[in-house]
Motif scaffolding. Structure first.
Motif, PDB file in Angstrom:
ATOM      1  N   THR A  60     -26.512  10.165  -8.139  1.00  0.00           N
ATOM      2  CA  THR A  60     -27.360   9.095  -8.664  1.00  0.00           C
ATOM      3  C   THR A  60     -26.949   7.737  -8.101  1.00  0.00           C
ATOM      4  O   THR A  60     -27.787   6.924  -7.700  1.00  0.00           O
ATOM      5  CB  THR A  60     -27.287   9.059 -10.199  1.00  0.00           C
ATOM      6  OG1 THR A  60     -27.694  10.328 -10.719  1.00  0.00           O
ATOM      7  CG2 THR A  60     -28.179   7.974 -10.766  1.00  0.00           C
ATOM      8  N   GLY A  61     -25.641   7.476  -8.068  1.00  0.00           N
ATOM      9  CA  GLY A  61     -25.157   6.211  -7.541  1.00  0.00           C
ATOM     10  C   GLY A  61     -25.497   6.035  -6.077  1.00  0.00           C
ATOM     11  O   GLY A  61     -25.910   4.944  -5.648  1.00  0.00           O
ATOM     12  N   ALA A  62     -25.351   7.114  -5.302  1.00  0.00           N
ATOM     13  CA  ALA A  62     -25.677   7.032  -3.876  1.00  0.00           C
ATOM     14  C   ALA A  62     -27.156   6.716  -3.664  1.00  0.00           C
ATOM     15  O   ALA A  62     -27.524   5.956  -2.767  1.00  0.00           O
ATOM     16  CB  ALA A  62     -25.311   8.345  -3.190  1.00  0.00           C
ATOM     17  N   LEU A  63     -28.026   7.273  -4.516  1.00  0.00           N
ATOM     18  CA  LEU A  63     -29.465   7.030  -4.375  1.00  0.00           C
ATOM     19  C   LEU A  63     -29.850   5.629  -4.827  1.00  0.00           C
ATOM     20  O   LEU A  63     -30.762   5.015  -4.273  1.00  0.00           O
ATOM     21  CB  LEU A  63     -30.245   8.079  -5.175  1.00  0.00           C
ATOM     22  CG  LEU A  63     -30.174   9.506  -4.624  1.00  0.00           C
ATOM     23  CD1 LEU A  63     -30.860  10.477  -5.573  1.00  0.00           C
ATOM     24  CD2 LEU A  63     -30.807   9.581  -3.248  1.00  0.00           C
ATOM     25  N   ARG A  64     -29.165   5.108  -5.842  1.00  0.00           N
ATOM     26  CA  ARG A  64     -29.471   3.750  -6.291  1.00  0.00           C
ATOM     27  C   ARG A  64     -29.164   2.720  -5.214  1.00  0.00           C
ATOM     28  O   ARG A  64     -29.709   1.621  -5.216  1.00  0.00           O
ATOM     29  CB  ARG A  64     -28.671   3.428  -7.552  1.00  0.00           C
ATOM     30  CG  ARG A  64     -29.231   4.075  -8.815  1.00  0.00           C
ATOM     31  CD  ARG A  64     -28.355   3.789 -10.002  1.00  0.00           C
ATOM     32  NE  ARG A  64     -28.914   4.376 -11.227  1.00  0.00           N
ATOM     33  CZ  ARG A  64     -28.264   4.452 -12.373  1.00  0.00           C
ATOM     34  NH1 ARG A  64     -27.024   3.977 -12.455  1.00  0.00           N
ATOM     35  NH2 ARG A  64     -28.818   4.998 -13.432  1.00  0.00           N
ATOM     36  N   GLY A  65     -28.288   3.072  -4.288  1.00  0.00           N
ATOM     37  CA  GLY A  65     -27.941   2.141  -3.227  1.00  0.00           C
ATOM     38  C   GLY A  65     -29.068   1.845  -2.269  1.00  0.00           C
ATOM     39  O   GLY A  65     -28.981   0.888  -1.481  1.00  0.00           O
ATOM     40  N   MET A  66     -30.157   2.627  -2.321  1.00  0.00           N
ATOM     41  CA  MET A  66     -31.285   2.370  -1.409  1.00  0.00           C
ATOM     42  C   MET A  66     -32.142   1.204  -1.877  1.00  0.00           C
ATOM     43  O   MET A  66     -32.887   0.619  -1.087  1.00  0.00           O
ATOM     44  CB  MET A  66     -32.162   3.623  -1.299  1.00  0.00           C
ATOM     45  CG  MET A  66     -33.095   3.834  -2.489  1.00  0.00           C
ATOM     46  SD  MET A  66     -34.419   5.008  -2.200  1.00  0.00           S
ATOM     47  CE  MET A  66     -33.516   6.532  -2.310  1.00  0.00           C
ATOM     48  N   ALA A  67     -32.059   0.842  -3.165  1.00  0.00           N
ATOM     49  CA  ALA A  67     -32.984  -0.140  -3.747  1.00  0.00           C
ATOM     50  C   ALA A  67     -33.039  -1.458  -2.981  1.00  0.00           C
ATOM     51  O   ALA A  67     -34.138  -1.944  -2.676  1.00  0.00           O
ATOM     52  CB  ALA A  67     -32.632  -0.379  -5.213  1.00  0.00           C
ATOM     53  N   TRP A  89     -31.323  11.859   3.855  1.00  0.00           N
ATOM     54  CA  TRP A  89     -30.185  12.465   4.534  1.00  0.00           C
ATOM     55  C   TRP A  89     -28.897  12.197   3.759  1.00  0.00           C
ATOM     56  O   TRP A  89     -28.068  13.095   3.570  1.00  0.00           O
ATOM     57  CB  TRP A  89     -30.072  11.924   5.962  1.00  0.00           C
ATOM     58  CG  TRP A  89     -31.060  12.508   6.912  1.00  0.00           C
ATOM     59  CD1 TRP A  89     -32.155  11.897   7.462  1.00  0.00           C
ATOM     60  CD2 TRP A  89     -31.063  13.852   7.437  1.00  0.00           C
ATOM     61  NE1 TRP A  89     -32.838  12.757   8.281  1.00  0.00           N
ATOM     62  CE2 TRP A  89     -32.187  13.967   8.295  1.00  0.00           C
ATOM     63  CE3 TRP A  89     -30.229  14.948   7.264  1.00  0.00           C
ATOM     64  CZ2 TRP A  89     -32.491  15.139   8.973  1.00  0.00           C
ATOM     65  CZ3 TRP A  89     -30.533  16.132   7.930  1.00  0.00           C
ATOM     66  CH2 TRP A  89     -31.652  16.220   8.779  1.00  0.00           C
ATOM     67  N   LEU A  90     -28.736  10.971   3.288  1.00  0.00           N
ATOM     68  CA  LEU A  90     -27.532  10.624   2.521  1.00  0.00           C
ATOM     69  C   LEU A  90     -27.472  11.418   1.222  1.00  0.00           C
ATOM     70  O   LEU A  90     -26.410  11.929   0.844  1.00  0.00           O
ATOM     71  CB  LEU A  90     -27.522   9.120   2.226  1.00  0.00           C
ATOM     72  CG  LEU A  90     -26.349   8.608   1.377  1.00  0.00           C
ATOM     73  CD1 LEU A  90     -25.022   8.856   2.087  1.00  0.00           C
ATOM     74  CD2 LEU A  90     -26.527   7.120   1.066  1.00  0.00           C
ATOM     75  N   SER A  91     -28.607  11.526   0.531  1.00  0.00           N
ATOM     76  CA  SER A  91     -28.610  12.244  -0.743  1.00  0.00           C
ATOM     77  C   SER A  91     -28.287  13.717  -0.553  1.00  0.00           C
ATOM     78  O   SER A  91     -27.599  14.322  -1.388  1.00  0.00           O
ATOM     79  CB  SER A  91     -29.969  12.091  -1.438  1.00  0.00           C
ATOM     80  OG  SER A  91     -30.989  12.774  -0.736  1.00  0.00           O
ATOM     81  N   LEU A  92     -28.745  14.310   0.541  1.00  0.00           N
ATOM     82  CA  LEU A  92     -28.431  15.718   0.806  1.00  0.00           C
ATOM     83  C   LEU A  92     -26.939  15.904   1.052  1.00  0.00           C
ATOM     84  O   LEU A  92     -26.328  16.874   0.576  1.00  0.00           O
ATOM     85  CB  LEU A  92     -29.233  16.219   2.005  1.00  0.00           C
ATOM     86  CG  LEU A  92     -30.704  16.553   1.734  1.00  0.00           C
ATOM     87  CD1 LEU A  92     -31.403  16.928   3.035  1.00  0.00           C
ATOM     88  CD2 LEU A  92     -30.812  17.697   0.737  1.00  0.00           C
ATOM     89  N   ILE A  93     -26.339  14.972   1.777  1.00  0.00           N
ATOM     90  CA  ILE A  93     -24.901  15.075   2.054  1.00  0.00           C
ATOM     91  C   ILE A  93     -24.099  14.963   0.757  1.00  0.00           C
ATOM     92  O   ILE A  93     -23.213  15.794   0.475  1.00  0.00           O
ATOM     93  CB  ILE A  93     -24.474  13.983   3.053  1.00  0.00           C
ATOM     94  CG1 ILE A  93     -25.129  14.218   4.417  1.00  0.00           C
ATOM     95  CG2 ILE A  93     -22.954  13.956   3.198  1.00  0.00           C
ATOM     96  CD1 ILE A  93     -24.967  13.061   5.383  1.00  0.00           C
ATOM     97  N   VAL A  94     -24.406  13.936  -0.044  1.00  0.00           N
ATOM     98  CA  VAL A  94     -23.669  13.739  -1.299  1.00  0.00           C
ATOM     99  C   VAL A  94     -23.935  14.886  -2.268  1.00  0.00           C
ATOM    100  O   VAL A  94     -23.022  15.358  -2.960  1.00  0.00           O
ATOM    101  CB  VAL A  94     -24.051  12.383  -1.930  1.00  0.00           C
ATOM    102  CG1 VAL A  94     -23.335  12.189  -3.253  1.00  0.00           C
ATOM    103  CG2 VAL A  94     -23.707  11.242  -0.974  1.00  0.00           C
ATOM    104  N   ALA A  95     -25.193  15.359  -2.332  1.00  0.00           N
ATOM    105  CA  ALA A  95     -25.524  16.460  -3.231  1.00  0.00           C
ATOM    106  C   ALA A  95     -24.799  17.742  -2.835  1.00  0.00           C
ATOM    107  O   ALA A  95     -24.383  18.518  -3.704  1.00  0.00           O
ATOM    108  CB  ALA A  95     -27.035  16.691  -3.246  1.00  0.00           C
ATOM    109  N   ALA A  96     -24.641  17.980  -1.546  1.00  0.00           N
ATOM    110  CA  ALA A  96     -23.914  19.173  -1.100  1.00  0.00           C
ATOM    111  C   ALA A  96     -22.460  19.117  -1.555  1.00  0.00           C
ATOM    112  O   ALA A  96     -21.898  20.126  -2.014  1.00  0.00           O
ATOM    113  CB  ALA A  96     -23.996  19.293   0.422  1.00  0.00           C
ATOM    114  N   LEU A  97     -21.832  17.939  -1.452  1.00  0.00           N
ATOM    115  CA  LEU A  97     -20.451  17.792  -1.916  1.00  0.00           C
ATOM    116  C   LEU A  97     -20.370  17.962  -3.439  1.00  0.00           C
ATOM    117  O   LEU A  97     -19.462  18.623  -3.951  1.00  0.00           O
ATOM    118  CB  LEU A  97     -19.909  16.422  -1.514  1.00  0.00           C
ATOM    119  CG  LEU A  97     -19.792  16.162   0.001  1.00  0.00           C
ATOM    120  CD1 LEU A  97     -19.403  14.716   0.261  1.00  0.00           C
ATOM    121  CD2 LEU A  97     -18.763  17.107   0.618  1.00  0.00           C
TER     122      LEU A  97
END
Length: 428
Positions: A60-67, A89-97
């Protein structure tokens, strides 16, 4: 201009607040149904949630950074498509981790000494939640994009539809198949939210986002804002766990009272969090130091006023409200005596949250991460001694002091970075 800023932030914050309430209700229904079926199943759910919540928070935090990167394209939404592709792409990387961490729940529970009946109850549930986390990452933050583009009202439809699916499937599946039913319900609710939010984003953009080739440099720009946001929330989760442990050392009734106080503070924090999240696009779109600080002043005033109003209602009706959580006379007495501290804590913590999100709007969330690490680091070291010396009341005063320190640290950072803001035009 100040009145327009207040209206813009309030109009965006109300749907976000309602979405948080809807999601909270759906979560409470799931917990209640699971608890009525079997205590071991509820314990297994709690063990899994201890890993799932931080992992989900990281995504969630990684996705909020796009705002702050999407918000300047509000007048021409299709222009945000390249940014949204990078965010996916960023959300997929963080979600995989994050999914990898959730997959380790059985191992973590075993090493942590969980009872055999709890381990047996886990079954396939952690692996269903792996799918749930990956599904959330696959969505690419459509809700965050809608908020940044000025369409936060669309977010409530995704929340309502997913909550409806969750409640129906929980009521139908959990009594029959137990914890796996909760997992299937969460996947179905997540898929529903993903479909609704992405459909509404597609209509706004006039077409799909697609994937495209990854752009490492642009993805890193998003990560420099989003990853520190994830870090701040992870630190807060970890230290609040230490605070709960400190409360437990003061006695069973005090620990129960701490849990009730924390639960009562949740809806108050929804007010400030919704305002804070709504303010990020406005900060990112503001031109010049004066306008940026005007937006933050409006958000600050709205958050504190909203929390103060909610806190006053909480204190006024504390008796009937506490009775909904416990019937233990000792716990009731403690909570009633300390509930005013909840209102103070919610106001102070809400104010520092607004400043933290304001720094994210300026693309300076690393300052917020440093402030949170310093403040919560001191709180983690002081929690047990404070609880042992001054009891539960002292522990809540320590929480208030920590949030006040964060206001000073993050407020200083916001003043510093907003002073460097140039009065440039918002891209058409």
């Amino acid at each position: 201009m100040p009145l327009l800023q207040h209206r813009a932030i309030a109009a965006a914050a109300v749907p976000l607040f309602l979405s948080m309430i809807v999601n909270q209700v759906a979560g409470l229904v799931g917990t209640a149904v699971l608890g009525r079926r079997a205590t071991a199943a509820l314990a297994a759910y709690a063990v899994t949630a201890a890993v799932l919540n931080p992992a989900f928070t990281a995504v969630t935090g990684a996705l909020r950074g796009m705002a702050p990167f999407v918000a300047p394209h509000r007048e021409h939404p299709p222009g945000a498509v390249p940014v949204l592709r990078d965010a996916r792409w960023l959300s997929l990387i963080v979600a995989a981790l994050a999914a990898g961490a959730v997959a380790c729940v059985p191992l973590v529970a075993s090493l942590g000494g969980a009872p055999p009946e709890v381990l047996a109850e886990l079954g396939i549930f952690p692996y269903l939640l792996v799918v749930y986390v990956l599904l959330y990452g696959l969505g690419g933050g459509a809700n965050a994009a809608l908020i940044a583009l000025g369409h936060s009202r669309q977010v409530i439809w995704a929340s309502l539809s997913s909550a409806a699916v969750s409640i129906v499937l929980v009521v139908v599946l959990v009594p029959r198949i137990g914890l796996p039913g909760m997992g299937f319900a969460m996947i179905a609710a997540g898929a529903t939210a993903l479909a609704v939010s992405n459909l509404r984003l597609r209509r706004l953009l006039g077409g799909g986002v697609g994937r495209g080739r990854p752009r490492p440099a642009e993805i890193m720009k998003l990560a420099r804002v989003g990853i520190p946001l994830s870090g701040t929330m992870l630190i807060k989760f970890a230290v609040l766990g230490v605070v709960t442990y400190a409360a437990l050392r003061t006695g069973t009734r005090e620990a129960a009272a701490h849990a009730v106080l924390h639960a009562m503070m949740g809806p108050l924090m929804f007010v400030s969090l919704s305002v804070a999240q709504a303010s990020v696009p406005e900060v990112a779109r503001a031109r010049g130091r004066r306008e940026v600080r005007g937006v933050m002043g409006a958000a600050f005033a709205l958050a504190v006023t909203g929390v103060a109003a909610g806190g006053a209602l909480l204190v006024a009706f504390r008796g009937p409200l506490v009775g909904q959580f416990t019937t233990d006379p000792g716990v009731v007495t403690t909570v009633v005596a300390l509930v005013w501290l909840v209102a103070v804590m919610a106001a102070v913590d809400g104010a520092q949250a607004v400043l933290g999100f304001g720094l994210a709007g300026l693309k300076r969330s690393s300052w917020s991460l440093g402030s949170v690490a310093a403040g919560y680091g001191m709180l983690a070291s002081a929690a047990v001694p404070v609880a042992a010396t001054w009891g539960l009341a002292g522990l809540w005063w320590a929480l208030i002091a920590n949030s006040a320190l964060l206001i000073v640290l993050q407020g200083g950072g916001f003043l510093r970075h907003s002073a460097r803001t140039e009065a440039t035009a918002v891209p058409a």
